[in-house]
Scaffold this active site. Structure first.
Site, PDB file in Angstrom:
ATOM      1  CE  LYS A 131     -52.604  56.878 -19.033  1.00 33.68           C
ATOM      2  NZ  LYS A 131     -53.126  58.107 -20.064  1.00 33.68           N
ATOM      3  N   GLY A 162     -56.107  58.517 -24.508  1.00 32.22           N
ATOM      4  CA  GLY A 162     -56.945  58.669 -25.782  1.00 32.22           C
ATOM      5  C   GLY A 162     -58.279  59.331 -25.413  1.00 32.22           C
TER       6      GLY A 162
END
Length: 163
Positions: free
Chosen positions: A33, A103
């Site tokens: 991430k 997102g």
């Protein structure tokens, strides 16, 4: 070069992390991430390790760990951090790499840089995750157009949740 793919979504909170955990486990891969915004609750990296039973050695540390739970550009601004695009280079691994965005494709990292811009630089396949709720008919084609506009290869899609 590392075999890699990006897991992104049409929205936030739709199950990208769950999907990334399952994919990382299935590929016996690594998870990354690049930017984590919000550290008070379980991070996405921690969730992937827990959900997928992924060894901590297969979780690559985030390039940015932002304290404020908000979009990365706002979180970075509030945390007095500058996101430098050159720090967002794909890590080399000896197994497949699953990269999870935050997102959707057009989430800003800075005032001038979107996640989609970083994905376009990488030119690796993208898996688009979408909800199975009202609004998906609009959000999914819009996201696919964003991929096409940046000549990003779409590997596939995953519809997550109960309809």
């Amino acid at each position: 070069m590392t075999e890699a793919c990006v897991v992104t979504g049409t929205d936030t909170g739709i199950g990208k992390t769950w999907f990334a955990a399952a994919l990382t486990q299935a590929l016996d891969g690594y998870y990354w991430k690049p930017v984590q915004a919000g550290l008070e609750e379980e991070t996405d990296s921690q969730a992937v390790a827990r959900l997928g039973g992924i060894s901590p050695a297969r979780i690559i540390p985030e390039a940015y760990r932002l304290k404020t739970p908000a979009s990365p550009h706002l979180s970075a601004s509030l945390d007095c951090v500058s996101v430098a695009p050159e720090r967002l280079s794909l890590p080399e691994t000896d197994h497949p790499l699953v990269v999870e965005g935050a997102g959707g494709l057009l989430v800003p990292l800075t005032d001038r840089l979107l996640f989609a811009d970083v994905f376009a630089r990488w030119q690796i396949p993208v898996i688009l995750c979408a909800r199975t709720t009202l609004g998906t008919i609009n959000h999914t084609p819009l996201s696919l157009e964003g991929l096409k506009h940046r000549a990003l290869p779409a590997l596939g899609g995953a519809f997550l949740g109960a309809g």
